[in-house]
Design a protein around this motif. Structure first.
Motif, PDB file in Angstrom:
ATOM      1  N   ARG A  97       0.833  -1.202   0.000  1.00 41.24           N
ATOM      2  CA  ARG A  97       0.000   0.000   0.000  1.00 41.24           C
ATOM      3  C   ARG A  97       0.869   1.254   0.000  1.00 41.24           C
ATOM      4  NH1 ARG A  97      -4.209  -2.198   4.580  1.00 41.24           N
ATOM      5  NH2 ARG A  97      -5.523  -3.436   3.184  1.00 41.24           N
ATOM      6  N   TRP A  98       0.625   2.080  -1.007  1.00 42.44           N
ATOM      7  CA  TRP A  98       1.256   3.393  -1.042  1.00 42.44           C
ATOM      8  C   TRP A  98       0.469   4.268  -1.996  1.00 42.44           C
ATOM      9  CZ3 TRP A  98       4.646   5.459  -5.118  1.00 42.44           C
ATOM     10  CH2 TRP A  98       4.642   4.691  -6.292  1.00 42.44           C
ATOM     11  N   ASN A  99       0.652   5.556  -1.867  1.00 42.67           N
ATOM     12  CA  ASN A  99      -0.090   6.533  -2.661  1.00 42.67           C
ATOM     13  C   ASN A  99       0.866   7.213  -3.639  1.00 42.67           C
ATOM     14  OD1 ASN A  99      -1.749   8.491  -3.718  1.00 42.67           O
ATOM     15  ND2 ASN A  99      -1.732   9.780  -1.869  1.00 42.67           N
ATOM     16  N   PRO A 100       0.881   6.814  -4.910  1.00 45.16           N
ATOM     17  CA  PRO A 100       1.820   7.400  -5.869  1.00 45.16           C
ATOM     18  C   PRO A 100       1.717   8.916  -5.979  1.00 45.16           C
ATOM     19  CG  PRO A 100       0.800   5.429  -6.779  1.00 45.16           C
ATOM     20  CD  PRO A 100       0.069   5.736  -5.514  1.00 45.16           C
ATOM     21  N   ALA A 101       0.516   9.467  -5.736  1.00 48.77           N
ATOM     22  CA  ALA A 101       0.336  10.909  -5.863  1.00 48.77           C
ATOM     23  C   ALA A 101       1.130  11.691  -4.824  1.00 48.77           C
ATOM     24  CB  ALA A 101      -1.149  11.262  -5.747  1.00 48.77           C
ATOM     25  N   ALA A 102       1.612  11.016  -3.777  1.00 53.63           N
ATOM     26  CA  ALA A 102       2.347  11.686  -2.709  1.00 53.63           C
ATOM     27  C   ALA A 102       3.840  11.773  -2.975  1.00 53.63           C
ATOM     28  CB  ALA A 102       2.103  10.971  -1.381  1.00 53.63           C
ATOM     29  N   PRO A 150       9.058  11.853  -1.451  1.00 57.80           N
ATOM     30  CA  PRO A 150       7.856  12.597  -1.060  1.00 57.80           C
ATOM     31  C   PRO A 150       8.019  14.083  -1.359  1.00 57.80           C
ATOM     32  CG  PRO A 150       9.092  11.884   0.875  1.00 57.80           C
ATOM     33  CD  PRO A 150       9.725  11.216  -0.307  1.00 57.80           C
ATOM     34  N   HIS A 151       6.894  14.760  -1.549  1.00 51.76           N
ATOM     35  CA  HIS A 151       6.934  16.158  -1.990  1.00 51.76           C
ATOM     36  C   HIS A 151       7.711  17.056  -1.030  1.00 51.76           C
ATOM     37  CE1 HIS A 151       4.337  15.059  -5.206  1.00 51.76           C
ATOM     38  NE2 HIS A 151       3.254  14.872  -4.451  1.00 51.76           N
ATOM     39  N   ALA A 152       7.566  16.844   0.266  1.00 56.47           N
ATOM     40  CA  ALA A 152       8.255  17.704   1.230  1.00 56.47           C
ATOM     41  C   ALA A 152       9.767  17.577   1.095  1.00 56.47           C
ATOM     42  CB  ALA A 152       7.812  17.361   2.650  1.00 56.47           C
ATOM     43  N   LEU A 153      10.258  16.358   0.950  1.00 54.71           N
ATOM     44  CA  LEU A 153      11.701  16.170   0.781  1.00 54.71           C
ATOM     45  C   LEU A 153      12.156  16.699  -0.567  1.00 54.71           C
ATOM     46  CD1 LEU A 153      14.418  15.122   1.723  1.00 54.71           C
ATOM     47  CD2 LEU A 153      13.769  12.832   0.917  1.00 54.71           C
ATOM     48  N   PRO A 182      20.551  23.008  -6.060  1.00 53.26           N
ATOM     49  CA  PRO A 182      20.358  22.893  -7.512  1.00 53.26           C
ATOM     50  C   PRO A 182      21.567  22.348  -8.257  1.00 53.26           C
ATOM     51  CG  PRO A 182      20.653  25.190  -6.860  1.00 53.26           C
ATOM     52  CD  PRO A 182      20.510  24.414  -5.593  1.00 53.26           C
ATOM     53  N   ALA A 183      22.746  22.382  -7.654  1.00 55.12           N
ATOM     54  CA  ALA A 183      23.916  21.823  -8.325  1.00 55.12           C
ATOM     55  C   ALA A 183      23.864  20.303  -8.379  1.00 55.12           C
ATOM     56  CB  ALA A 183      25.194  22.266  -7.614  1.00 55.12           C
ATOM     57  N   VAL A 184      23.028  19.705  -7.522  1.00 51.94           N
ATOM     58  CA  VAL A 184      22.940  18.245  -7.463  1.00 51.94           C
ATOM     59  C   VAL A 184      21.574  17.750  -7.919  1.00 51.94           C
ATOM     60  CG1 VAL A 184      23.095  16.230  -5.927  1.00 51.94           C
ATOM     61  CG2 VAL A 184      24.639  18.176  -5.601  1.00 51.94           C
ATOM     62  N   PHE A 185      20.510  18.450  -7.544  1.00 47.74           N
ATOM     63  CA  PHE A 185      19.155  17.989  -7.855  1.00 47.74           C
ATOM     64  C   PHE A 185      18.383  19.045  -8.642  1.00 47.74           C
ATOM     65  CE2 PHE A 185      20.275  15.965  -3.782  1.00 47.74           C
ATOM     66  CZ  PHE A 185      20.099  14.631  -4.114  1.00 47.74           C
ATOM     67  N   LYS A 186      17.777  18.622  -9.737  1.00 41.33           N
ATOM     68  CA  LYS A 186      16.829  19.458 -10.465  1.00 41.33           C
ATOM     69  C   LYS A 186      15.429  18.997 -10.072  1.00 41.33           C
ATOM     70  CE  LYS A 186      15.039  20.579 -15.054  1.00 41.33           C
ATOM     71  NZ  LYS A 186      15.126  20.287 -16.506  1.00 41.33           N
ATOM     72  N   VAL A 187      14.640  19.912  -9.478  1.00 38.35           N
ATOM     73  CA  VAL A 187      13.335  19.544  -8.939  1.00 38.35           C
ATOM     74  C   VAL A 187      12.245  20.266  -9.716  1.00 38.35           C
ATOM     75  CG1 VAL A 187      11.883  19.545  -6.875  1.00 38.35           C
ATOM     76  CG2 VAL A 187      14.358  19.208  -6.654  1.00 38.35           C
ATOM     77  N   ASP A 188      11.264  19.493 -10.208  1.00 35.90           N
ATOM     78  CA  ASP A 188      10.082  20.096 -10.799  1.00 35.90           C
ATOM     79  C   ASP A 188       8.846  19.413 -10.222  1.00 35.90           C
ATOM     80  OD1 ASP A 188       9.584  17.709 -12.297  1.00 35.90           O
ATOM     81  OD2 ASP A 188      10.895  18.423 -13.889  1.00 35.90           O
ATOM     82  N   SER A 189       7.690  19.718 -10.736  1.00 36.63           N
ATOM     83  CA  SER A 189       6.451  19.243 -10.132  1.00 36.63           C
ATOM     84  C   SER A 189       6.257  17.735 -10.258  1.00 36.63           C
ATOM     85  CB  SER A 189       5.251  19.949 -10.765  1.00 36.63           C
ATOM     86  OG  SER A 189       5.197  19.686 -12.164  1.00 36.63           O
TER      87      SER A 189
END
Length: 285
Positions: free
Chosen positions: A12-17, A32-35, A43-50
């Motif tokens: 059980r897990w919620n992919p939308a999270a 998870p979205h918060a992390l 930004p030099a290591v991680f590119k984050v989008d929606s």
């Protein structure tokens, strides 16, 4: 809780999270979205989008990826955004046997939702014609599932060791099982699952071993991770799994697998096929 429901809790897990954790165009985890929002501070290591978190395309090899991510994970553990640093590197690969694209400290495995591997040993013996199983109780200071019932030996799979080497190491540390005896453990199965748990998203594969132990053998913990050992009839172990939540969740799955393989659980059991099918999730990638 029925055996089937116990298995379903492990799927059980919620992919939308979550957002996919992508390296070189391939998803290796779920963050998870918060992390993910926290990782956007680097930004030099991680590119984050929606939709996803992508490791920088400038990190092109095993060493550069592992080093860059380790530095960020260490900073996040220091400020409490991740659990305490474990000092044990897990390989990052989609399937066992693939060449890892990097390593990550164990503390970040569940928060990053990466696929992790481990070994679980069913310690079996016989006394007076009765089949018995050794059970350990996890120390209360364990970071996950403190005080829960466990196998005689179980442990995560670190980078740089073979499964057999890790099994022998864990046998020595957790139960003082000598190498000559540990080498007799037989690989018999694997269980796998993907579920939300207290430490994050667990995408795990547990390699299962059966180890026949001499009747006079008494396990002794040497690394402080086990508070006590019990020697119970196999039927008692199964009833404890069936009727209580005393066992660590993934240990219950490995014991159910043992009961199926050894004929303690058969087709007359309600939901037998669903139980058997639920012991292994489809491995993609």
């Amino acid at each position: 809780m029925s055996l089937l429901e116990r298995i379903r809790t492990c799927h059980r897990w919620n992919p939308a999270a979550y957002r996919s954790f992508v390296i070189g165009g391939t998803s290796y985890g779920y963050i998870p979205h918060a992390l993910a929002t926290r990782l956007s501070d680097f930004p030099a290591v991680f590119k984050v989008d929606s939709g996803q978190v992508t490791l920088s395309s400038g990190l092109t090899d095993f060493e550069s990826r592992s080093g860059a991510v380790a530095e960020i994970v260490q900073r996040l553990t220091d400020c409490g955004d991740l659990p305490a640093w474990r000092g044990e590197n897990f390989p990052l690969a989609r399937r066992w046997g693939d060449t890892p694209v990097m390593t990550i400290d164990r503390c970040a495995a569940a928060p990053f939702g990466i696929r992790s591997f481990g070994v679980h040993v069913n310690g079996i013996t016989e006394r007076d014609g009765q089949r018995l199983m050794w059970i350990g109780r996890r120390a209360m200071n364990k970071p996950s599932a403190p005080g829960k019932l466990d196998h005689i030996v179980a442990g995560g799979q670190p980078h740089g060791l073979s499964i057999k080497e890790n099994l022998i190491k864990e046998c020595a540390e957790e139960a003082d099982i000598p190498r000559s005896l540990a080498e007799c453990a037989k690989p018999v199965s694997a269980v796998s699952y993907l579920c939300e748990w207290t430490d994050g998203l667990r995408d795990d594969v547990a390699f299962c071993y059966d180890l026949e132990l001499p009747a006079g053998f008494i396990p002794r913990n040497t690394d402080g991770e086990v508070d006590e050992f019990y020697l119970w009839p196999v039927d008692q172990v199964f009833e404890r799994v069936r009727n209580t939540e005393d066992f660590k969740f993934n240990v219950a799955l490995v014991i159910i697998d043992f009961m199926v393989r050894q004929g303690y659980l058969g087709p007359d059991e309600p939901d037998y096929m669903r139980i058997v099918e639920g012991l292994r999730r489809e491995q993609t990638g």
